[in-house]
Motif scaffolding. Structure first.
Motif, PDB file in Angstrom:
ATOM      1  N   LYS A  46       0.817  -1.227   0.000  1.00  0.00           N
ATOM      2  CA  LYS A  46       0.000   0.000   0.000  1.00  0.00           C
ATOM      3  C   LYS A  46       0.848   1.274   0.000  1.00  0.00           C
ATOM      4  O   LYS A  46       0.557   2.232  -0.717  1.00  0.00           O
ATOM      5  CB  LYS A  46      -0.928   0.000   1.224  1.00  0.00           C
ATOM      6  N   GLY A  47       1.929   1.266   0.811  1.00  0.00           N
ATOM      7  CA  GLY A  47       2.766   2.465   0.914  1.00  0.00           C
ATOM      8  C   GLY A  47       3.348   2.868  -0.425  1.00  0.00           C
ATOM      9  O   GLY A  47       3.414   4.056  -0.758  1.00  0.00           O
ATOM     10  N   ILE A  48       3.772   1.868  -1.184  1.00  0.00           N
ATOM     11  CA  ILE A  48       4.376   2.135  -2.503  1.00  0.00           C
ATOM     12  C   ILE A  48       3.324   2.733  -3.440  1.00  0.00           C
ATOM     13  O   ILE A  48       3.580   3.725  -4.141  1.00  0.00           O
ATOM     14  CB  ILE A  48       4.960   0.825  -3.091  1.00  0.00           C
ATOM     15  N   ILE A  49       2.133   2.149  -3.424  1.00  0.00           N
ATOM     16  CA  ILE A  49       1.061   2.612  -4.314  1.00  0.00           C
ATOM     17  C   ILE A  49       0.571   4.008  -3.907  1.00  0.00           C
ATOM     18  O   ILE A  49       0.391   4.893  -4.753  1.00  0.00           O
ATOM     19  CB  ILE A  49      -0.098   1.582  -4.343  1.00  0.00           C
ATOM     20  N   ASN A  50       0.386   4.215  -2.587  1.00  0.00           N
ATOM     21  CA  ASN A  50      -0.113   5.532  -2.150  1.00  0.00           C
ATOM     22  C   ASN A  50       0.895   6.646  -2.430  1.00  0.00           C
ATOM     23  O   ASN A  50       0.505   7.785  -2.731  1.00  0.00           O
ATOM     24  CB  ASN A  50      -0.472   5.498  -0.666  1.00  0.00           C
ATOM     25  N   ASN A  51       2.189   6.322  -2.344  1.00  0.00           N
ATOM     26  CA  ASN A  51       3.214   7.310  -2.685  1.00  0.00           C
ATOM     27  C   ASN A  51       3.117   7.670  -4.171  1.00  0.00           C
ATOM     28  O   ASN A  51       3.096   8.843  -4.546  1.00  0.00           O
ATOM     29  CB  ASN A  51       4.598   6.734  -2.338  1.00  0.00           C
ATOM     30  N   LYS A  52       3.000   6.630  -5.017  1.00  0.00           N
ATOM     31  CA  LYS A  52       2.903   6.867  -6.474  1.00  0.00           C
ATOM     32  C   LYS A  52       1.629   7.624  -6.836  1.00  0.00           C
ATOM     33  O   LYS A  52       1.654   8.549  -7.647  1.00  0.00           O
ATOM     34  CB  LYS A  52       2.877   5.518  -7.214  1.00  0.00           C
ATOM     35  N   LEU A  53       0.499   7.215  -6.231  1.00  0.00           N
ATOM     36  CA  LEU A  53      -0.772   7.871  -6.578  1.00  0.00           C
ATOM     37  C   LEU A  53      -0.808   9.307  -6.071  1.00  0.00           C
ATOM     38  O   LEU A  53      -1.328  10.197  -6.754  1.00  0.00           O
ATOM     39  CB  LEU A  53      -1.958   7.074  -6.018  1.00  0.00           C
ATOM     40  N   LYS A  73       9.221  12.937  -5.452  1.00  0.00           N
ATOM     41  CA  LYS A  73       9.236  11.557  -4.942  1.00  0.00           C
ATOM     42  C   LYS A  73      10.690  11.106  -5.042  1.00  0.00           C
ATOM     43  O   LYS A  73      11.289  11.198  -6.106  1.00  0.00           O
ATOM     44  CB  LYS A  73       8.315  10.710  -5.815  1.00  0.00           C
ATOM     45  N   ILE A  74      11.264  10.639  -3.922  1.00  0.00           N
ATOM     46  CA  ILE A  74      12.693  10.293  -3.951  1.00  0.00           C
ATOM     47  C   ILE A  74      12.947   8.807  -3.729  1.00  0.00           C
ATOM     48  O   ILE A  74      14.088   8.369  -3.745  1.00  0.00           O
ATOM     49  CB  ILE A  74      13.511  11.096  -2.916  1.00  0.00           C
ATOM     50  N   GLY A  75      11.889   8.034  -3.506  1.00  0.00           N
ATOM     51  CA  GLY A  75      12.062   6.601  -3.305  1.00  0.00           C
ATOM     52  C   GLY A  75      10.713   5.933  -3.451  1.00  0.00           C
ATOM     53  O   GLY A  75       9.697   6.614  -3.582  1.00  0.00           O
ATOM     54  N   GLU A  76      10.723   4.587  -3.419  1.00  0.00           N
ATOM     55  CA  GLU A  76       9.478   3.829  -3.550  1.00  0.00           C
ATOM     56  C   GLU A  76       8.406   4.300  -2.571  1.00  0.00           C
ATOM     57  O   GLU A  76       7.238   4.385  -2.895  1.00  0.00           O
ATOM     58  CB  GLU A  76       9.780   2.357  -3.248  1.00  0.00           C
ATOM     59  N   ARG A  77       8.866   4.572  -1.324  1.00  0.00           N
ATOM     60  CA  ARG A  77       7.924   4.926  -0.261  1.00  0.00           C
ATOM     61  C   ARG A  77       8.161   6.321   0.285  1.00  0.00           C
ATOM     62  O   ARG A  77       7.613   6.678   1.322  1.00  0.00           O
ATOM     63  CB  ARG A  77       8.061   3.925   0.904  1.00  0.00           C
ATOM     64  N   GLU A  78       9.006   7.110  -0.366  1.00  0.00           N
ATOM     65  CA  GLU A  78       9.447   8.373   0.212  1.00  0.00           C
ATOM     66  C   GLU A  78       9.192   9.566  -0.699  1.00  0.00           C
ATOM     67  O   GLU A  78       9.506   9.525  -1.893  1.00  0.00           O
ATOM     68  CB  GLU A  78      10.942   8.282   0.546  1.00  0.00           C
ATOM     69  N   MET A  79       8.660  10.599  -0.083  1.00  0.00           N
ATOM     70  CA  MET A  79       8.322  11.823  -0.809  1.00  0.00           C
ATOM     71  C   MET A  79       8.841  13.017  -0.008  1.00  0.00           C
ATOM     72  O   MET A  79       8.748  13.018   1.215  1.00  0.00           O
ATOM     73  CB  MET A  79       6.791  11.865  -0.906  1.00  0.00           C
ATOM     74  N   ILE A  80       9.408  13.998  -0.702  1.00  0.00           N
ATOM     75  CA  ILE A  80       9.811  15.244  -0.054  1.00  0.00           C
ATOM     76  C   ILE A  80       8.663  16.243  -0.205  1.00  0.00           C
ATOM     77  O   ILE A  80       8.103  16.382  -1.296  1.00  0.00           O
ATOM     78  CB  ILE A  80      11.094  15.827  -0.699  1.00  0.00           C
ATOM     79  N   VAL A  81       8.327  16.903   0.922  1.00  0.00           N
ATOM     80  CA  VAL A  81       7.238  17.890   0.901  1.00  0.00           C
ATOM     81  C   VAL A  81       7.691  19.167   1.600  1.00  0.00           C
ATOM     82  O   VAL A  81       8.658  19.141   2.362  1.00  0.00           O
ATOM     83  CB  VAL A  81       5.961  17.358   1.610  1.00  0.00           C
ATOM     84  N   LYS A  82       6.970  20.250   1.338  1.00  0.00           N
ATOM     85  CA  LYS A  82       7.229  21.495   2.077  1.00  0.00           C
ATOM     86  C   LYS A  82       6.717  21.318   3.499  1.00  0.00           C
ATOM     87  O   LYS A  82       5.601  20.801   3.695  1.00  0.00           O
ATOM     88  CB  LYS A  82       6.491  22.656   1.411  1.00  0.00           C
TER      89      LYS A  82
END
Ligand code: ADP
Ligand code: TMP
Length: 234
Positions: A46-53, A73-82
């Motif tokens: 789920k984490g991988i899909i929710n990051n992509k979506l 998005k910097i990884g399968e499960r990782e996103m950079i945000v403000k």
């Protein structure tokens, strides 16, 4: 980008500091909760899909003039945000009756609402996220009136944009939940947009393609998340 100290361990995501004080790293987990945290489980992948979506939806929204916290998005499960000063509200928009609205108004699940409905909930685990109106929000000083107006405006824009985008993929947008935060005097869309916090139904069969499959023990949970990813991004 250096992954720093864990700032917050949430139910579905963990939030880390980065080497940039203005940015955070969000890690998407497979953990799922329902019934105000009483039900817990793992939705594999789920984490991988929710990051992509979430990346997909935030980019689509940006292209149509809706700003969000999404940086990259910097990884399968990782996103950079403000990094935002989060507003302790959940903003829900509904197009079709489902979930708590069935119980609250006695309407049949699947009934088309003549106008989209917006609702506010107090983000408080202790209180079980009670529903609030504008006066409660101002009395609790959770947000100012102009911030509420900004959130409502963005929420309805997101509704129109996502509804059209999903319709082209044979998916009905039943309802969804957004979160917002403040940055430099502006209210900005934050958190995630995924099958965890939206209801998606197949337009023809009305099959549920979201977290309700977990909430209601319908089976095929992982498959539903994969199907949404496939329809939207492949
Ligand atoms: P919960 O807090 O309900 O358990 P999550 O597991 O999704 O939820 O945790 C993610 C947390 O990160 C949430 O509390 C959310 O409000 C917060 N958050 C989301 N986007 C940002 C942002 N841009 N800046 C700061 N906090 C954020
Ligand atoms: P509800 O029908 O249970 O009130 O939910 C409305 C929408 O909000 C649905 O798409 C699921 C989402 N939601 C969340 O993302 N988090 C929550 O804690 C709740 C209650 C709902």
């Amino acid at each position: 980008m250096i992954k720093g100290e864990l700032l917050y361990e949430g139910k579905a995501k963990s939030v880390f500091r980065t080497d940039n004080p203005g940015e955070l790293l969000i890690y998407f987990k497979d953990d799922a909760t329902a019934l105000n945290g009483e039900k817990h489980g793992i939705i594999e992948g789920k984490g991988i899909i929710n990051n992509k979506l979430s990346e997909f939806f935030f980019k689509q929204l940006k292209d149509r003039g809706v700003k969000s916290h999404f940086v990259e998005k910097i990884g399968e499960r990782e996103m950079i945000v403000k990094k935002l000063d989060m507003i302790k509200l959940e903003v829900v928009v509904r197009n079709i009756v489902a979930g708590s609205l069935v119980k609250r108004l006695g309407l049949e699940e699947g009934t088309q609402l003549p106008v989209p409905v917006v609702e506010y909930y107090y983000k408080s685990d202790e209180l079980g996220d009670p529903m609030l109106n504008r006066y409660h929000i101002m009395a609790l000083d959770l947000a100012k009136i102009d911030e509420l107006n900004q959130m409502e405006h963005v929420a309805f824009s997101v509704n129109t944009i996502l509804r059209d985008l999903l319709r082209a993929k044979n998916v009905d947008l039943i309802d969804f939940k957004l979160e917002f935060g403040r940055l430099d005097g502006e209210v900005i869309l934050a958190d995630e947009i995924s099958p965890d916090n939206c209801r998606f139904w197949d337009t023809v069969t009305h099959e549920k393609l979201d977290k309700d499959r977990f909430r209601q023990d319908l089976g095929g949970v992982e498959e539903a998340y994969q199907e949404m990813l496939k329809r939207l991004t492949l």
